[in-house]
Design a protein around this motif. Structure first.
Motif, PDB file in Angstrom:
ATOM      1  N   GLY A   1       0.775  -1.120  -0.098  1.00 44.77           N
ATOM      2  CA  GLY A   1      -0.031   0.061   0.066  1.00 44.77           C
ATOM      3  C   GLY A   1       0.813   1.102   0.009  1.00 44.77           C
ATOM      4  N   VAL A   2       1.940   1.250   0.865  1.00 45.78           N
ATOM      5  CA  VAL A   2       2.869   2.398   0.639  1.00 45.78           C
ATOM      6  C   VAL A   2       3.506   2.584  -0.788  1.00 45.78           C
ATOM      7  N   ILE A   3       4.005   1.355  -1.496  1.00 50.22           N
ATOM      8  CA  ILE A   3       4.310   1.729  -2.621  1.00 50.22           C
ATOM      9  C   ILE A   3       3.435   2.182  -3.534  1.00 50.22           C
ATOM     10  N   GLU A   4       2.126   1.676  -3.396  1.00 51.37           N
ATOM     11  CA  GLU A   4       0.922   1.902  -4.505  1.00 51.37           C
ATOM     12  C   GLU A   4       0.851   3.642  -4.075  1.00 51.37           C
ATOM     13  N   TRP A   5       0.769   3.872  -2.968  1.00 48.14           N
ATOM     14  CA  TRP A   5       0.531   5.314  -2.580  1.00 48.14           C
ATOM     15  C   TRP A   5       1.686   6.245  -3.258  1.00 48.14           C
ATOM     16  N   ALA A   6       2.898   5.760  -3.182  1.00 50.34           N
ATOM     17  CA  ALA A   6       3.706   6.730  -3.710  1.00 50.34           C
ATOM     18  C   ALA A   6       3.955   6.574  -5.354  1.00 50.34           C
ATOM     19  N   VAL A   7       3.422   5.594  -5.984  1.00 52.07           N
ATOM     20  CA  VAL A   7       3.546   5.388  -7.351  1.00 52.07           C
ATOM     21  C   VAL A   7       2.179   6.310  -7.974  1.00 52.07           C
ATOM     22  N   ARG A   8       1.363   6.245  -6.991  1.00 53.22           N
ATOM     23  CA  ARG A   8       0.013   6.976  -7.536  1.00 53.22           C
ATOM     24  C   ARG A   8       0.706   8.600  -7.448  1.00 53.22           C
ATOM     25  N   GLY A   9       1.165   8.960  -6.377  1.00 52.11           N
ATOM     26  CA  GLY A   9       1.557  10.130  -6.251  1.00 52.11           C
ATOM     27  C   GLY A   9       2.550  10.809  -7.450  1.00 52.11           C
ATOM     28  N   ILE A  10       3.471   9.846  -7.897  1.00 54.85           N
ATOM     29  CA  ILE A  10       4.398  10.263  -8.840  1.00 54.85           C
ATOM     30  C   ILE A  10       3.694  10.588  -9.954  1.00 54.85           C
ATOM     31  N   LEU A  11       2.837   9.343 -10.556  1.00 54.94           N
ATOM     32  CA  LEU A  11       2.151   9.422 -11.660  1.00 54.94           C
ATOM     33  C   LEU A  11       1.157  10.812 -11.636  1.00 54.94           C
ATOM     34  N   ASP A  12       0.626  11.198 -10.430  1.00 51.90           N
ATOM     35  CA  ASP A  12      -0.087  12.449 -10.426  1.00 51.90           C
ATOM     36  C   ASP A  12       0.746  13.634 -10.445  1.00 51.90           C
ATOM     37  N   GLY A  13       1.959  13.599 -10.321  1.00 51.66           N
ATOM     38  CA  GLY A  13       2.960  14.732 -10.196  1.00 51.66           C
ATOM     39  C   GLY A  13       2.726  15.236  -8.796  1.00 51.66           C
ATOM     40  N   ASP A  14       2.472  14.591  -7.731  1.00 58.43           N
ATOM     41  CA  ASP A  14       2.223  14.901  -6.493  1.00 58.43           C
ATOM     42  C   ASP A  14       3.270  14.530  -5.643  1.00 58.43           C
ATOM     43  N   PHE A  15       4.692  15.195  -5.608  1.00 58.26           N
ATOM     44  CA  PHE A  15       5.681  14.671  -4.906  1.00 58.26           C
ATOM     45  C   PHE A  15       6.368  15.943  -4.494  1.00 58.26           C
TER      46      PHE A  15
ATOM     47  N   ASN B   1      -2.987  15.620  -2.768  1.00 63.20           N
ATOM     48  CA  ASN B   1      -3.747  14.684  -2.029  1.00 63.20           C
ATOM     49  C   ASN B   1      -3.146  14.417  -1.030  1.00 63.20           C
ATOM     50  N   GLU B   2      -4.221  14.630   0.133  1.00 64.55           N
ATOM     51  CA  GLU B   2      -3.821  14.495   1.655  1.00 64.55           C
ATOM     52  C   GLU B   2      -4.193  13.018   1.992  1.00 64.55           C
ATOM     53  N   THR B   3      -4.589  12.132   1.192  1.00 63.43           N
ATOM     54  CA  THR B   3      -4.612  10.686   1.488  1.00 63.43           C
ATOM     55  C   THR B   3      -3.166  10.027   2.252  1.00 63.43           C
ATOM     56  N   GLN B   4      -3.501   9.850   3.255  1.00 59.53           N
ATOM     57  CA  GLN B   4      -1.765   9.166   3.791  1.00 59.53           C
ATOM     58  C   GLN B   4      -1.887   7.386   3.257  1.00 59.53           C
ATOM     59  N   PRO B   5      -0.700   6.953   3.393  1.00 58.68           N
ATOM     60  CA  PRO B   5      -0.339   5.587   3.134  1.00 58.68           C
ATOM     61  C   PRO B   5      -0.506   4.962   4.255  1.00 58.68           C
ATOM     62  N   PRO B   6      -0.920   3.681   4.350  1.00 62.63           N
ATOM     63  CA  PRO B   6      -0.817   2.741   5.334  1.00 62.63           C
ATOM     64  C   PRO B   6       0.681   2.861   6.330  1.00 62.63           C
TER      65      PRO B   6
ATOM     66  N   GLY C   1       7.443  14.868  15.822  1.00 60.22           N
ATOM     67  CA  GLY C   1       7.302  13.686  15.763  1.00 60.22           C
ATOM     68  C   GLY C   1       5.762  13.202  15.703  1.00 60.22           C
ATOM     69  N   GLY C   2       4.782  14.254  15.410  1.00 60.36           N
ATOM     70  CA  GLY C   2       3.507  13.839  15.278  1.00 60.36           C
ATOM     71  C   GLY C   2       3.410  13.762  13.551  1.00 60.36           C
ATOM     72  N   GLY C   3       1.859  13.879  13.245  1.00 59.35           N
ATOM     73  CA  GLY C   3       1.686  13.311  11.845  1.00 59.35           C
ATOM     74  C   GLY C   3       1.189  14.763  11.330  1.00 59.35           C
ATOM     75  N   GLY C   4       0.711  14.732  10.218  1.00 63.86           N
ATOM     76  CA  GLY C   4       0.287  16.016   9.397  1.00 63.86           C
ATOM     77  C   GLY C   4       1.090  16.630   8.407  1.00 63.86           C
ATOM     78  N   VAL C   5       0.656  17.908   7.782  1.00 62.84           N
ATOM     79  CA  VAL C   5       1.438  18.511   6.962  1.00 62.84           C
ATOM     80  C   VAL C   5       2.422  19.511   7.609  1.00 62.84           C
TER      81      VAL C   5
END
Ligand code: SF4
Length: 126
Positions: free
Chosen positions: A57-71, A98-103, A122-126
């Motif tokens: 899921g992490v890899i799929e999230w990263a690939v989707r981001g790259i394909l969407d130009g979201d890096f 895209n704010e969807t976070q990976p697993p 050390g927390g999450g978020g933007v």
């Protein structure tokens, strides 16, 4: 004193290898290990179905981001501290489109969020 490791990348690697073993040679991998040379230790990595699915899921999230130009540039202490480009990089923390976070990644030290979503405190978020 034992060195401290960031287990995230190493855990994903072992979990993807376990999936590859299943798909390529039909072996159902039940255990995974990382052998760290600095302290000559063998550490168990979770390779159960849920952990492997999260790694994928992490890899799929990263690939989707790259394909969407979201890096975006996502400066964080963990990555920037070891980066060869830090002397010439602005080290800013830009937002994802895209704010969807990976697993989370299941590591020997428990569930971990990817470095891009870690904040300086050390927390999450933007
Ligand atoms: S120094 Fe710049 S390029 Fe390197 S990890 Fe940090 S933000 Fe990324």
């Amino acid at each position: 004193m034992s060195p401290s490791y960031d287990w995230r990348d190493m855990s994903i690697q072992v979990q993807l290898y376990s999936q590859a073993a299943k798909e390529v040679i039909g072996k159902n991998v039940e255990t995974g290990y990382i052998h760290t040379l600095k302290d000559n230790r063998r550490t168990s990595v979770p390779v159960d179905t849920e952990s492997v699915d999260s790694a994928i899921g992490v890899i799929e999230w990263a690939v989707r981001g790259i394909l969407d130009g979201d890096f975006p540039m996502r400066a964080c202490p963990q990555n920037c501290g070891n980066c060869d480009f830090k002397a010439m990089c602005a080290q800013k923390r830009q937002a994802f489109k895209n704010e969807t976070q990976p697993p989370q990644i299941n590591t020997p030290a428990g569930l971990k969020t990817i470095a891009a979503f870690e904040s300086n405190d050390g927390g999450g978020g933007v």
